[in-house]
Design an enzyme around this catalytic site. Structure first.
Site, short mmCIF file in Angstrom:
data_model
loop_
_atom_site.label_atom_id
_atom_site.label_comp_id
_atom_site.label_asym_id
_atom_site.label_seq_id
_atom_site.Cartn_x
_atom_site.Cartn_y
_atom_site.Cartn_z
N GLY A 1 1.31 -12.17 -25.86
CA GLY A 1 0.13 -11.59 -25.21
C GLY A 1 0.21 -11.52 -23.70
N LYS B 1 -4.29 -10.62 -35.94
CA LYS B 1 -5.05 -11.77 -35.41
C LYS B 1 -6.55 -11.59 -35.71
CE LYS B 1 -1.38 -12.62 -32.12
NZ LYS B 1 -0.97 -13.11 -30.81
N HIS C 1 1.68 -20.27 -36.85
CA HIS C 1 1.58 -19.51 -35.59
C HIS C 1 1.18 -20.47 -34.47
CE1 HIS C 1 0.42 -16.58 -32.61
NE2 HIS C 1 1.09 -15.68 -33.31
N SER D 1 5.04 -9.97 -27.10
CA SER D 1 4.97 -8.76 -26.26
C SER D 1 5.96 -7.68 -26.68
CB SER D 1 5.12 -9.12 -24.77
OG SER D 1 4.06 -9.95 -24.37
N GLU E 1 -0.83 -20.14 -32.18
CA GLU E 1 -2.28 -20.20 -31.95
C GLU E 1 -2.94 -21.17 -32.92
OE1 GLU E 1 -2.80 -15.97 -32.18
OE2 GLU E 1 -1.74 -15.76 -30.27
N GLU F 1 8.76 -16.99 -31.81
CA GLU F 1 7.77 -16.46 -30.87
C GLU F 1 7.59 -17.43 -29.71
OE1 GLU F 1 4.95 -13.50 -33.02
OE2 GLU F 1 4.09 -15.48 -33.19
N ASN G 1 0.66 -8.53 -36.82
CA ASN G 1 -0.31 -9.62 -36.94
C ASN G 1 -1.56 -9.19 -36.19
OD1 ASN G 1 -1.79 -11.95 -36.87
ND2 ASN G 1 -0.30 -13.15 -35.69
P1 13P Z 1 1.81 -10.02 -28.87
O1 13P Z 1 2.69 -8.95 -29.49
O2 13P Z 1 0.42 -9.52 -28.56
O3 13P Z 1 2.48 -10.67 -27.72
O4 13P Z 1 1.60 -11.15 -29.99
C1 13P Z 1 2.71 -11.70 -30.62
C2 13P Z 1 2.25 -12.56 -31.73
O5 13P Z 1 1.71 -13.63 -31.50
C3 13P Z 1 2.45 -12.08 -33.10
O6 13P Z 1 2.22 -13.07 -34.02
#
Ligand code: 13P
Length: 267
Positions: A182, A12, A104, A222, A106, A176, A10
């Site tokens: 992150g 982002k 997601h 992560s 976010e 997740e 992803n």
């Molecule tokens: P990270 O791997 O940067 O922690 O992000 C995970 C994520 O949100 C994937 O959709």
């Protein structure tokens, strides 16, 4: 039953077109040495404006699979209309996507997406012949309050409401935990496996044991080359949804290679 692993990146809101193209070329260069039978299902999800510089790569060995598949990071449930800033499932398909990430954390947190919206998106994606990657996960406060399982079970029940068992079976879920995204702090692999097993039992209640056996459930938060082997060795973790470590070809390819290593070792 054995489920084919998925390694999904992803991206982002990162990488302009030239950078997306470079990363895509780096992954393409790695997968060329393998067949889609050997590779996990490799999915990349660039920003909408970079979908034009990537494309899915069908395998030439006759297996019918792809070496790389493309995902959109979001969609609207309506097919067209006055929804400024949105794209439809058909538009994502037209841009070469086979998968669409929805729900997601976010998007739930910063764009106020609700379970009801995520359910409408999942239905639209499946009706359009694409595969939803449905995200779920708890906050640190929810985990500390002992609400992880009930919260996630609620998210899954809402997201899959009214979807046929056949469509549930081909969908993908990504667990997740928000506190692991992150932060560099991955969820303990045994705990991630426990939650994913719990999600599978909720899917079984909703859609039956055959759908629960088929649906692929990923872990995200992560994930790095140093964590993937332990994660992939767990019974119910079917792959990973990766943010930061998917933005460099070296680390993403290393994760793919290590996933293949675990698959070979478990045969
Ligand atoms: P990270 O791997 O940067 O922690 O992000 C995970 C994520 O949100 C994937 O959709």
């Amino acid at each position: 039953m054995s489920r084919k692993p998925i390694i999904a990146g992803n991206w982002k809101m990162n990488l302009v077109k030239s950078e997306a193209k470079d990363l895509y070329e780096g992954i393409k260069n790695f997968v060329k040495d393998y067949t889609a039978v050997e590779l996990p299902t490799v999915v990349i999800a660039p920003v909408f404006t970079s979908l034009s510089v990537v494309e899915s790569i069908p395998c030439s060995c006759g297996c019918g699979g792809n070496k790389i598949s493309i995902a959109a990071q979001n969609c609207h449930w309506e097919s067209s209309g006055a929804y400024t800033g949105e794209i439809s499932v058909e538009m994502a398909k037209d841009a070469g996507c086979d998968y669409i990430i929805i729900g997601h954390s976010e998007r739930r947190q910063y764009f106020s997406e609700t379970d009801e919206m995520i359910n409408k998106k999942a239905k639209a994606i499946l009706a359009g012949g694409l595969i939803p990657i449905i995200c779920c996960g708890e906050s640190l406060e929810q985990r500390e309050a002992g609400e992880t399982d009930s919260w996630i079970a609620g998210q899954i029940r809402a997201a899959l409401s009214g979807i046929s068992s056949e469509d549930v079976a081909k969908s993908v879920i990504a667990y997740e935990p928000i506190w692991a995204i992150g932060t560099g702090k991955s969820c303990d692999a045994d705990e991630a496996n426990r939650v994913i097993k719990m999600i599978r039992s909720v899917v079984s209640e909703i859609a039956g044991s055959s759908a629960a056996d088929s649906i692929r459930i990923l872990y995200g938060g992560s994930v790095k080359p140093s964590t993937i082997e332990e994660q992939m060795s767990k019974s119910d973790i079917d792959g990973a949804l990766i943010g930061g470590a998917s933005l460099k070809a070296d680390s993403f390819n290393d994760i793919i290679a290590k996933t293949m290593k675990v698959a070979v070792a478990s045969v």
